[in-house]
Structure formats: structure tokens, C-alpha cells
Design a protein around this motif. Structure first.
Motif, PDB file in Angstrom:
ATOM      1  N   PHE A  31    -105.595 -42.880 -33.105  1.00  0.00           N
ATOM      2  CA  PHE A  31    -105.420 -41.470 -33.266  1.00  0.00           C
ATOM      3  C   PHE A  31    -105.316 -40.653 -31.979  1.00  0.00           C
ATOM      4  N   PRO A  32    -106.283 -41.007 -31.117  1.00  0.00           N
ATOM      5  CA  PRO A  32    -106.438 -40.021 -29.972  1.00  0.00           C
ATOM      6  C   PRO A  32    -104.962 -40.424 -29.128  1.00  0.00           C
ATOM      7  N   TYR A  33    -104.784 -41.517 -28.961  1.00  0.00           N
ATOM      8  CA  TYR A  33    -103.490 -41.702 -28.049  1.00  0.00           C
ATOM      9  C   TYR A  33    -102.189 -41.497 -28.804  1.00  0.00           C
ATOM     10  N   VAL A  34    -102.137 -41.590 -30.049  1.00  0.00           N
ATOM     11  CA  VAL A  34    -100.839 -41.259 -30.613  1.00  0.00           C
ATOM     12  C   VAL A  34    -100.796 -39.710 -30.414  1.00  0.00           C
ATOM     13  N   ALA A  35    -102.042 -38.951 -30.646  1.00  0.00           N
ATOM     14  CA  ALA A  35    -101.729 -37.506 -30.444  1.00  0.00           C
ATOM     15  C   ALA A  35    -101.500 -36.925 -29.147  1.00  0.00           C
ATOM     16  N   GLY A  36    -102.047 -37.615 -28.314  1.00  0.00           N
ATOM     17  CA  GLY A  36    -101.756 -37.068 -26.687  1.00  0.00           C
ATOM     18  C   GLY A  36    -100.386 -37.443 -26.467  1.00  0.00           C
ATOM     19  N   GLU A  37     -99.674 -38.793 -26.644  1.00  0.00           N
ATOM     20  CA  GLU A  37     -98.411 -38.971 -26.493  1.00  0.00           C
ATOM     21  C   GLU A  37     -97.401 -38.217 -26.929  1.00  0.00           C
ATOM     22  N   ASN A  38     -97.746 -37.660 -28.273  1.00  0.00           N
ATOM     23  CA  ASN A  38     -96.812 -37.199 -29.009  1.00  0.00           C
ATOM     24  C   ASN A  38     -96.890 -35.504 -29.084  1.00  0.00           C
TER      25      ASN A  38
END
Ligand code: PHE
Length: 447
Positions: A31-38
Motif C-alpha cells: 500500500f505505501p508504495y502504490v499510494a506514493g507512486e499514484n
């Protein structure tokens, strides 16, 4: 003789066990990465919109089918009087077996990393050396399988204890511990000098990054994170008593799952940025980037250990929920809980062995789309079986037995506005959304 159908000891136990299923590696390493990227906060807003409408609706449907049927996922459809739908239960249980086989391998790595961190295995190493050590550990033929065996045994030990005496009891102990550890990690991370950059990556809203693709990413993440589309919630729902308000419970479960995903972002990203590393998703973040970060963080030795304890707890409460539908089916067939658990646990352990070897000595054996066994099993469940399961559940609850579902959720009176909204989502919005996830996951359509 058939054992009497079991029940949760309390509503809190049910909430914590189901939240334990939902809160897993998906919340912490994805989640943290997907949120940051998107698009950061912009993504989080869309994600919140999706989990509290579509995600919540499908979750409620699965739990309601389970409570109505009061039996395991395979027998449920016959008991409801729709034996033609039994394959949905079978599909769910098969998906559970496949997911657990590789989930347990990865969770085994987490246990190994508790041991390695405690023994100071990475001290003084840079990212490259830690990456090399990770590659050679998961690629070795014996140690990861031993840890996979340890994790599978822990899962079996909890499930053998039964619904109230095993799963509920473990969740009531482990979930509060998970929250305490996570909050300690957040406190450490956001107070590091330079943490602000990570907070910005995670939280600063960037609406220019929002596209159809972002919405698809949010949908897929919501689905996996809530453990939807397989037999889990149906089975857990069958242990719920008639007094429990299902809608309220589902809202609380979705809330806890989302809270942990956001806290995980606050725990991980500020630390990664403060120490000048690049964020990533999945195993690379967890087993390479973070150990490097811990190496140069004040108190890093301690925080590394509790971080891997956190991951192991999150994985354990999820894996228990994946094993339970399989065990519930076999106990209904007349096996004792102990025999059913050990039997299915051993099969799952054996199935995990090729997954483990596929990232090592068997890495040139390919199955789906040129991927090894582990990635193929993950692809098959993530992209195909879970969405199909979710879609069928929506159609079944929304179209085939809608009157029963209405009664299950709102009693005998006229359904209120919320119940009507729920059915509307279940019938029209969720199936279309899931179909889009399915088609784009299979690369039949592109955004
Ligand atoms: N929901 C869990 C997570 O977020 C993973 C999971 C998926 C568990 C499907 C069981 C079934 O990691």
C-alpha cells in the motif's frame, strides 16, 4: 459424526479475527508504495472512496452469505438451496490452498529475518551486500523451506485450537500487539531528520497522477487487502451469531484495515526517504531497502527486530484465515479438526516447496507468462481466481438471493437507504468494476 458448527466467543473477537485476515503483507509492503507512486493523498482519497463503497459491499455480501448458510463455503450453496453454485465455494477453497502455499513461504522469510536481525547479520552491510544476502538466502534449497515449515506449523497450531479457542484467542492477543509495534515504528520514523520528504511522497496530493490506471490500482489493492473473493469471509461469517449487526461490523473491519495501511505508509516512507533510499514495493522494500535503512537509523537494531515481528504477526493472522475455510470443509465431511488441520496443512506445506525452490535452484522452470512457480501461483490467484470469485459472489448475493441478503443485513422491516445503496452497488457497480479489474489484469483491455 458431524461436529456442531462453531461460533465466535464475542463480536470483538470476530472483528479482530476478520481484521487480522485483511491486515497482511498487502497493507505493509504494498500500500505505501502504490499510494506514493499514484498521486499520494489523491490516491488515498480514491482508495477510501473505493474501499468504503465497493470493498465494503462485497465484504458484507460474503459475510452475510456465510451467516445465512451457517456452514462451510462448499456446503453453503447447497444449504441455501442453490446447489448449482457449489463451484463458487470449491473455487474459493482451491484459491485458498494455492494462496497459502506461497504466502507461507514469504512469511517464512519474515521469521528468518527476525532471527537474522537479532543476530546482527546485516550490521555494517550496504544495500548491495544486503541485496546479495537476500538473494542467496531465498535461493538456498533448505533454510527457506525450514522457515516455511515453521510458519506453516504456527498457522496449524492456531487453527487446531478452533474458532473461539484458537483463531479468536490468537487474534485478541496478536492484533493489539500489531498496533503497538506499528505505532512505535511510526513514532520512530516521522521523528527522523529528513522524514518530511517521505511524508510528502506519501501524502502530498498530486491530482495530475490520477487516471483510469490509478483507479484500477486502487480497486485491485482494495480487493486483495480486504481478502475478498475467496472462501474466507464466507467461512468467518458462518461463525457469527444472529444478534450481530453485520453492516456495522463490516464498516469497522474496513476501517481497521485502511488505518493499518495508512500507518504502514507513515512508518515506512519517512524512514526510507530520511536515509536517502528509493522506495519500492514488495520483497525488495522489505528485505533489502528496510534492513539497509535500519542499519543507519538510531535504534535500528531494535526497530529491525520489531518490524519483522510485525510482518510475521500480520502474515500469521492472514494465513490462519486462509487455512480455516479448508479445515472447515473437511471437518464438515466428518474429520476431526486436528486431522483436518494437519492433513491440509501438510499438503499446503508440500505445495509451498516448489514455490520456495522457484526463486532458487528451479528458477529456470517457467509456467505462466515466463514466470516461475511462486510468481505464477501469485499471478493466477491475484489476477484470475480472486476477481472471478468476487464477481460470482456479487452476482449470487445481488441477483440470485437478494431478498435473503436484504433480510440478513437489515431484518424483516423495509430496507433502509443504506441497504438499498448496498444492493445497488452489489448488483451493478461492483460487478462492472471487478470485470474491469479482471480484463485489465489479463491484459485483455488496457487503460
Ligand atoms: N488481505 C491480506 C493482505 O492484505 C492478504 C490475503 C489475501 C489474505 C487473500 C488472504 C486472502 O495481505
Amino acid at each position: 459424526m458431524k461436529a456442531a458448527h462453531e461460533n465466535w466467543g464475542s463480536r470483538l473477537g470476530f472483528i479482530l479475527a476478520t481484521a487480522g485476515s485483511a491486515i497482511g503483507l498487502g497493507n505493509i509492503w504494498k500500500f505505501p508504495y502504490v499510494a506514493g507512486e499514484n498521486g499520494g493523498a489523491a490516491f488515498i482519497i480514491i482508495y477510501l472512496g473505493i474501499v468504503f463503497t465497493i470493498g465494503l459491499s462485497v465484504m458484507l455480501a460474503e459475510i452475510a452469505i456465510g451467516r445465512h448458510a451457517q456452514t462451510d463455503a462448499i456446503s453453503a450453496f447447497r444449504k441455501i438451496g442453490k446447489p448449482g453454485w457449489t463451484f463458487v465455494g470449491v473455487l474459493g477453497v482451491v484459491t485458498a490452498v494455492i494462496i497459502l502455499s506461497f504466502y507461507s513461504v514469504v512469511a517464512g522469510w519474515c521469521i528468518a529475518y527476525i532471527v537474522k536481525s537479532a543476530g546482527g547479520a546485516f550490521s555494517g552491510m550496504d544495500a548491495e551486500a544486503i541485496g546479495g544476502a537476500f538473494g542467496s538466502f531465498i535461493g538456498s534449497p533448505v533454510a527457506p523451506i525450514v522457515y516455511h515449515g515453521i510458519f506453516a506449523s504456527l498457522t496449524m497450531a492456531v487453527v487446531i485450537g478452533g474458532v473461539a479457542g484458537g483463531i479468536e484467542k490468537a487474534s485478541k492477543f496478536l492484533m493489539p500487539m500489531l498496533f503497538v509495534i506499528l505505532i512505535a515504528l511510526v513514532a520512530r520514523s516521522v521523528t527522523l531528520p529528513g522524514a518530511a520528504q517521505g511524508l510528502e511522497f506519501f501524502l502530498a496530493p498530486d491530482f495530475s497522477k490520477i487516471s483510469a490506471l490509478t483507479v484500477m490500482a486502487a480497486l485491485g489493492q482494495a480487493f486483495f487487502s480486504l481478502s475478498l473473493g475467496m472462501a474466507i469471509l464466507l467461512t468467518f461469517g458462518s461463525y457469527v451469531d444472529r444478534q450481530t449487526n453485520l453492516g456495522k461490523s463490516a464498516v469497522q473491519i474496513v476501517f481497521l484495515d485502511t488505518l493499518v495501511a495508512i500507518l504502514a505508509g507513515l512508518a515506512i516512507l519517512p524512514a526510507v526517504f530520511a536515509l536517502g533510499m528509493d522506495p519500492a514495493a514488495g520483497p525488495g522494500l522489505t528485505f533489502v531497502t528496510l534492513p539497509t535503512v535500519f542499519n543507519s537509523m538510531p535504534g535500528g537494531y531494535f526497530f529491525a527486530i520489531i518490524f519483522f515481528v510485525l510482518l510475521t504477526i500480520a502474515a500469521l493472522t492472514s494465513s490462519v484465515s486462509v487455512l480455516e475455510p479448508v479445515v472447515a470443509f473437511f471437518t464438515n465431511m466428518g474429520l476431526s479438526r486436528k486431522t483436518a488441520t494437519i492433513g491440509s496443512g501438510v499438503i499446503i506445506f508440500l505445495l509451498g516447496i516448489p514455490s520456495s525452490l522457484s526463486v532458487g535452484i528451479w528458477n529456470d522452470i517457467h509456467f505462466i507468462k515466463g514466470q516461475g512457480f511462486l510468481d505464477s501461483a501469485s499471478w493466477l490467484t491475484d489476477k484470475l481466481l480472486l476477481p472471478i470469485g468476487g464477481l460470482l459472489i456479487c452476482i449470487f448475493a445481488g441477483w440470485i438471493i437478494a431478498p435473503v441478503m436484504k433480510r440478513e443485513v437489515s431484518g424483516d422491516g423495509a430496507p433502509g437507504l443504506l441497504t438499498r445503496a448496498w444492493l445497488l452497488i452489489l448488483r451493478f457497480i461492483a460487478p462492472v468494476a471487478i470485470l474491469l479489474i479482471l480484463l485489465s489484469g489479463l491484459e485483455i483491455i488496457a487503460f
